[in-house]
Motif scaffolding. Structure first.
Motif, short mmCIF file in Angstrom:
data_model
loop_
_atom_site.label_atom_id
_atom_site.label_comp_id
_atom_site.label_asym_id
_atom_site.label_seq_id
_atom_site.Cartn_x
_atom_site.Cartn_y
_atom_site.Cartn_z
N ALA A 1 0.82 -1.21 0.00
CA ALA A 1 0.00 0.00 0.00
C ALA A 1 0.85 1.26 0.00
O ALA A 1 0.51 2.26 -0.65
CB ALA A 1 -0.95 -0.01 1.19
N PRO B 1 -0.06 4.44 -2.80
CA PRO B 1 -1.17 4.88 -1.94
C PRO B 1 -2.37 5.40 -2.71
O PRO B 1 -3.52 5.12 -2.34
CB PRO B 1 -0.53 5.98 -1.08
CG PRO B 1 0.68 6.43 -1.84
CD PRO B 1 1.17 5.21 -2.56
N ASN B 2 -2.13 6.14 -3.79
CA ASN B 2 -3.27 6.68 -4.55
C ASN B 2 -4.05 5.58 -5.26
O ASN B 2 -5.28 5.59 -5.30
CB ASN B 2 -2.76 7.71 -5.57
CG ASN B 2 -2.18 8.94 -4.90
OD1 ASN B 2 -2.59 9.31 -3.80
ND2 ASN B 2 -1.22 9.58 -5.55
N ARG C 1 -5.97 3.73 -2.60
CA ARG C 1 -6.98 4.55 -1.91
C ARG C 1 -8.24 4.74 -2.75
O ARG C 1 -9.36 4.70 -2.23
CB ARG C 1 -6.37 5.91 -1.55
CG ARG C 1 -7.27 6.76 -0.66
CD ARG C 1 -6.62 8.11 -0.39
NE ARG C 1 -5.30 7.96 0.21
CZ ARG C 1 -4.18 8.36 -0.37
NH1 ARG C 1 -4.21 8.93 -1.56
NH2 ARG C 1 -3.02 8.20 0.25
N MET D 1 -10.83 1.91 -2.69
CA MET D 1 -11.32 1.76 -1.32
C MET D 1 -12.32 2.86 -0.98
O MET D 1 -13.33 2.62 -0.31
CB MET D 1 -10.15 1.76 -0.35
CG MET D 1 -9.29 0.51 -0.46
SD MET D 1 -7.84 0.52 0.62
CE MET D 1 -8.61 0.33 2.23
N GLN D 2 -12.08 4.06 -1.49
CA GLN D 2 -13.03 5.15 -1.28
C GLN D 2 -14.33 4.86 -2.03
O GLN D 2 -15.42 5.19 -1.55
CB GLN D 2 -12.41 6.47 -1.75
CG GLN D 2 -11.32 6.99 -0.82
CD GLN D 2 -10.65 8.24 -1.35
OE1 GLN D 2 -10.71 8.54 -2.55
NE2 GLN D 2 -9.99 8.98 -0.46
#
Length: 270
Positions: A6, A10-11, A14, A17-18
């Motif tokens: 991760a 990260p982007n 993320r 997941m958002q």
């Protein structure tokens, strides 16, 4: 299950997941990587391995640029010539896995039938191998990449940015020159340069990367402030990878969560 950590992306991790949090029908992600190849005992009999590793043993620490554009990619003759001249003019040590050029495109995947015994002098600039003999070594077709990247003499990696090669380089703390050829490699190269900060790019979009740019990219990576910054960042990410793979690290935790969800007959949210 995805082959990453991760902290490396990260982007990319993320965003979906958002989406799940907002009610989108997106499956949970399990970053369980990086799953990188370790030393394969079967490689011991491969042609050229002993010679190139012995040659690396004789080079100063962090002084050699490893040049390898993957097991499937080839350059056309014009680009291969520019790469050779750029390496020579850079003045830096290099270990180059040179594959026979493909004649009808910038880059091709398994475009021609090749042989490990191909004579590299037949497609490299005349006299190149002899002129660079004191600072460089050229191998036809193949090198033990994991062992090479793990060697203390390696200070950089000119790579096609395939994901396996990318992870192998990051796991060993080796910064890169990003030279993508096809498929997702161009996306990977942008991420390595702009997000991870472990690579310097070349302007492959123009169709031909000239020798001056090749030499400049090598000098930027291997010399001075920028190169030192890239090496520091690569070293930091190698520690992130090691921590994730260690016992009770994030990758182990994600696998445990997935197995636990299966045992309970459901898919866990991560």
């Amino acid at each position: 299950m995805i082959n990453t950590v991760a902290e490396l992306e990260p982007n990319a991790i993320r965003a979906p997941m958002q989406g799940r949090e907002n009610g989108d029908n997106i499956p949970p992600l399990y970053p369980v990587g990086p799953l990188v190849k370790m030393v394969d005992e079967s490689e011991k009999e491969e042609i050229g391995q002993d010679n190139c590793l012995k040659w690396l043993d004789q080079q100063p620490r962090g002084s050699v640029l490893f040049v390898c554009l993957g097991s499937g990619g080839t350059l056309m003759q014009k680009q291969l010539t520019e790469l050779a001249w750029g390496l020579e003019r850079s003045g830096h040590r290099f270990l180059w896995v040179a594959r026979k050029p493909y004649s009808v495109a910038d880059a091709a995947f398994f475009g021609t039938a090749r042989n490990k015994e191909d004579d590299v002098t037949s497609f490299l600039p005349e006299g190149f191998v002899k002129r660079t003999a004191d600072v460089g070594m050229v191998l036809p077709e193949w090198a033990p990449q994991v062992k090479v990247l793990s060697h203390e003499a390696i200070g950089g990696f000119l790579s096609h940015c395939g994901w396996n090669s990318t992870l192998e380089s990051i796991a060993r703390g080796v910064p890169m020159i990003a030279w993508p050829l096809y498929a997702e490699q161009r996306m990977n190269s942008r991420m390595l340069v702009e997000e991870m900060g472990v690579a310097v790019g070349v302007s492959y979009e123009k169709g031909l990367v000239l020798r001056e740019e090749v030499g400049q990219a090598v000098r930027v990576l291997m010399d001075g402030e920028v190169g030192e910054k890239l090496r520091k960042r690569a070293s930091e990410l190698s520690k992130v990878v090691a921590k994730a793979l260690a016992g009770k690290g994030l990758s182990h935790q994600r696998i445990a969560q997935l197995v636990d969800s299966w045992s309970k007959g459901k898919v866990a949210n991560v």
